[in-house]
Design a protein around this motif. Structure first.
Motif, mmCIF file in Angstrom:
data_model
loop_
_atom_site.group_PDB
_atom_site.id
_atom_site.type_symbol
_atom_site.label_atom_id
_atom_site.label_comp_id
_atom_site.label_asym_id
_atom_site.label_seq_id
_atom_site.Cartn_x
_atom_site.Cartn_y
_atom_site.Cartn_z
ATOM 1 N N HIS A 65 48.247 6.935 -30.265
ATOM 2 C CA HIS A 65 48.317 8.221 -30.955
ATOM 3 C C HIS A 65 49.516 9.067 -30.513
ATOM 4 O O HIS A 65 50.284 9.540 -31.329
ATOM 5 C CB HIS A 65 47.038 9.022 -30.706
ATOM 6 C CG HIS A 65 45.934 8.690 -31.660
ATOM 7 N ND1 HIS A 65 45.417 7.435 -31.786
ATOM 8 C CD2 HIS A 65 45.249 9.465 -32.538
ATOM 9 C CE1 HIS A 65 44.463 7.444 -32.697
ATOM 10 N NE2 HIS A 65 44.347 8.668 -33.167
ATOM 11 N N HIS A 121 37.694 5.227 -36.849
ATOM 12 C CA HIS A 121 37.961 4.012 -37.621
ATOM 13 C C HIS A 121 37.651 2.725 -36.856
ATOM 14 O O HIS A 121 38.071 1.628 -37.259
ATOM 15 C CB HIS A 121 39.396 4.039 -38.165
ATOM 16 C CG HIS A 121 39.538 5.128 -39.189
ATOM 17 N ND1 HIS A 121 40.064 6.363 -38.906
ATOM 18 C CD2 HIS A 121 39.104 5.194 -40.469
ATOM 19 C CE1 HIS A 121 39.992 7.133 -39.973
ATOM 20 N NE2 HIS A 121 39.410 6.453 -40.942
ATOM 21 N N CYS A 297 46.052 2.243 -39.388
ATOM 22 C CA CYS A 297 45.063 1.216 -39.065
ATOM 23 C C CYS A 297 44.401 0.653 -40.316
ATOM 24 O O CYS A 297 43.669 -0.323 -40.251
ATOM 25 C CB CYS A 297 44.012 1.786 -38.110
ATOM 26 S SG CYS A 297 43.174 3.250 -38.736
ATOM 27 N N CYS A 357 50.200 5.206 -34.545
ATOM 28 C CA CYS A 357 49.603 6.031 -35.611
ATOM 29 C C CYS A 357 50.649 6.904 -36.303
ATOM 30 O O CYS A 357 50.681 7.013 -37.516
ATOM 31 C CB CYS A 357 48.514 6.906 -35.019
ATOM 32 S SG CYS A 357 47.196 5.956 -34.248
ATOM 33 N N CYS A 360 50.294 9.364 -39.544
ATOM 34 C CA CYS A 360 48.897 9.510 -39.964
ATOM 35 C C CYS A 360 48.274 10.785 -39.415
ATOM 36 O O CYS A 360 47.396 11.380 -40.027
ATOM 37 C CB CYS A 360 48.106 8.282 -39.499
ATOM 38 S SG CYS A 360 46.409 8.290 -40.029
ATOM 39 N N ASN A 378 44.293 6.367 -44.595
ATOM 40 C CA ASN A 378 42.887 6.551 -44.975
ATOM 41 C C ASN A 378 42.475 8.008 -45.159
ATOM 42 O O ASN A 378 41.366 8.285 -45.599
ATOM 43 C CB ASN A 378 41.971 5.874 -43.942
ATOM 44 C CG ASN A 378 42.347 6.242 -42.512
ATOM 45 O OD1 ASN A 378 42.768 7.364 -42.266
ATOM 46 N ND2 ASN A 378 42.200 5.304 -41.597
#
Ligand code: F3S
Length: 645
Positions: A65, A121, A297, A357, A360, A378
């Motif tokens: 992250h 997730h 992801c 990530c 995102c 997502n």
């Protein structure tokens, strides 16, 4: 009794309770995972339990992250995580090795096993037949300590897949279709289990895209059977020994069934600002696009990226578009490089981001002001991209590539390309040197702690009478991003509770932290589905630090509800939802909790309006009740572990 896959895995791990939907159960956890944004706190909590080593079959600490090195904080956290892992028996996936869910699927997923992860997730590994559940960091800390995970036995929704995906229609379109039907509230208390003849045509990475984004349904998790396809995937990863068969009995039942004919499915897209705001791509075609991001992801497997690479080959992205590509793992990055995909990306003008990530969660690559960003990700909640007024759309990698090439939202079928089929490799490139095994003996290892790692304040027992003002009154579907924003400024502070608390509700009302502290705490009032989105436990921990003692909502999202209880915030629902309209921001409330008991309503007094309002504490077990009364789970858990030892 004939059982579906979900029931079989739960039965094999059941510690207490029965398989009756809605009843409280406890299950044994085989594996845990953390990522760095939630991991530091989970490990500080594990440390507070006083155990010498983790007690799981496998625990992995990922770093994916916080990769921006604009200050010392991230680098310090990475060193803390690495030294912690070595000492306490956790595998450490180094920064650069990839996104936790992609790497876990590739290298550690085990059909029929249970995985608890401090990231929402985590269900990605359900693509390989695992029961993989996202939870708060504290739950992960307890599972690492060998304590079972508590949840309500879920209902099982059977998603029956028939037919076969047509060219340029992908797994992402399947989960968008499920979201279109079921919405972001439709999965609460449920597991989505996929079955039917269409399943055999989906590869494990495609299945993982579906189980990954099943998190957006609010579901406990999603799962596919472990079959011949799973076996081939694990063999290609050099992990034949991890495979076992987990399929539903022929006459197994489901609490409800949703049927999707893959032959009829079209490219779909989730429009701003919710993953269930789904339309056909052709219905919004022509909308100008400023940015395209491929990765996350959800959609950054080898097959995803090689499919996009072949769509981009020999072409250049449209003048007005910035295209960012982040491969899901080092394995994907290396294989896409080896097989020529990277050259196609670079030749097309893509910006190659690291295997993490990144965009995102608004860590770099934010869209321009009021810009349209089409992403293979997502989530498209308001503000998550790092640009408050950006319009983020979610779509398949194929649709993203089509948008990047044309500069407008485009159905990939309208490019007139020949169908592309990238098979799952027979042998993946396996190199686990970026996963460090823990030290054989933990006690000599020193933990490296930078100044940004702050100790947790001790929990205080709840007072008999909760009093305070309504600090904020919110609508439906408040996400954990609204409560505790992520992003480059905030995430580096995740191990420093006093500092990160200054950002609570910043997207909605920047004055919240100051007012909450000045008032000595108080109440939050909200509509339905409060806390939807991620497992981010800071969304409970930081409000608690600011003095919030209770949240009064029409309903709660599952993971956030558990986090509230874990940190000693009492979750309450209106017995009569109409009372929501009567309670106003600034009202003085008081609640006597001496009669707090399971399933019994309490009377909340609104002193300002002169109202008595019946409210129902959302506590499912005697454990929940104890946690609230003790002011949080850490002191409770220490007592439990003493009993286990
Ligand atoms: Fe990372 Fe986004 Fe997934 S933050 S774990 S890529 S949802």
């Amino acid at each position: 009794m004939a059982m579906n896959v979900t029931q079989k895995i739960i039965a094999a791990h059941l510690v207490s309770g029965t398989l009756e939907a809605g009843r409280s159960i406890a299950i044994h956890i085989d594996q845990t995972l953390t990522q760095d944004a939630t991991g530091t706190m989970a490990y500080l909590q594990f440390e507070a339990l006083g155990l010498p080593r983790v007690r799981t079959e496998l625990s992995v600490s990922y770093v994916d992250h916080n990769m921006l090195q604009s200050g010392f904080e991230n680098a310090d956290d990475h060193r803390f995580l690495q030294s912690f892992a070595a000492k306490y028996g956790v595998h450490f996936s180094r920064p650069g090795n990839g996104i936790c869910h992609q790497v876990h699927l590739e290298r550690f997923s085990r059909p029929g096993g249970t995985l608890l992860g401090s990231d929402s997730h985590t269900p990605t590994s359900g693509g390989a037949g695992m029961l993989a559940i996202g939870a708060g960091g504290l739950d992960i800390a307890l599972a690492m300590g060998g304590l079972p995970f508590n949840l309500n036995m879920p209902q099982v929704v059977g998603v029956k897949l028939t037919g076969r995906l047509q060219p340029f229609v992908s797994a992402k379109d399947i989960i968008l279709e499920v979201l279109r039907h079921k919405t972001v509230k439709g999965g609460v208390g449920k597991v989505f289990e996929y079955f039917g003849p269409g399943v055999a045509h989906l590869s494990v990475p495609e299945r993982a895209t579906i189980t990954n984004m099943g998190a957006e349904l609010g579901a406990t998790t999603s799962v596919f059977p472990s079959d011949a396809v799973t076996r081939r995937y694990l063999a290609a990863q050099g992990r034949d020994a991890s495979w076992s068969e987990w399929v539903a009995d022929a006459d197994a039942g489901y609490d409800e069934v949703l049927e999707i004919d893959l032959d009829q499915l079209e490219p779909l897209i989730a429009c701003p600002h919710s993953p269930d705001n789904v339309r056909k791509v052709r219905e919004v075609a022509g909308t100008p696009v400023a940015q395209v991001a491929i990765g996350s992801c959800t959609n950054s497997s080898y097959t995803d990226l090689m499919t996009v690479a072949s769509m981009l080959k020999g072409k250049v992205v449209a003048d007005g578009v910035s295209l960012g590509v982040s491969p899901g793992s080092r394995q994907v990055m290396e294989m896409v490089t080896r097989d020529g995909g990277l050259l196609d990306f670079i030749g097309a003008g893509s910006r190659i981001l690291e295997s993490a990530c990144g965009p995102c969660i608004g860590m770099g690559f934010a869209p321009p002001t009021e810009g349209v960003s089409v992403r293979s990700f997502n989530r498209n909640f308001y503000g998550r991209s790092g640009t408050k007024n950006a319009a983020v759309y979610l779509a398949s990698p194929e649709t993203c590539a089509a948008c990047a090439l044309t500069g407008v939202i485009t159905d990939p079928r309208d490019l007139g390309l020949a169908p592309i089929h990238v098979p799952v490799p027979e042998h993946f490139l396996v190199d686990d040197r970026m996963v460090l095994a823990p030290a054989a003996e933990g006690s000599p290892v020193d933990i490296i702690r930078g100044p940004n790692i702050a100790k947790l304040p001790a929990g205080q027992a709840a007072p008999a009478n909760l009093q305070g003002e309504v600090l904020i009154r919110l609508e439906d579907d408040i996400t954990t991003d609204h409560i505790m924003p992520a992003g480059a400024k905030v995430l580096p502070l995740r191990s420093n509770l006093p500092a990160i608390s200054e950002f609570v509700f910043h997207i909605v009302d920047e004055t919240f932290p100051t007012r909450a502290k000045a008032a000595g705490g108080g109440f939050i009032v909200a509509g339905h589905n409060y806390g939807q989105g991620s497992s981010r436990e800071h969304a409970a921990l930081a409000p608690r630090y600011l003095g919030v003692r209770a949240v009064l909502a029409k309903s709660f999202a599952r993971i956030h509800l558990a986090n509230l209880i874990n940190f000693g915030i009492l979750p309450l629902t209106f017995v009569d939802a109409a009372d929501y309209a009567r309670v106003q921001a600034g009202d003085q409330l008081s609640l006597d909790i001496r009669g707090l008991a399971l399933g019994q309503a309490l009377t909340l007094r609104d002193e300002t309006q002169g109202l008595d309002i019946p409210v129902m504490p959302q506590l499912a077990s005697a454990r929940d009740l104890e946690l609230i009364l003790k002011g949080g789970a850490l002191s409770w858990a220490s007592e439990q572990l003493e009993k286990v030892s």
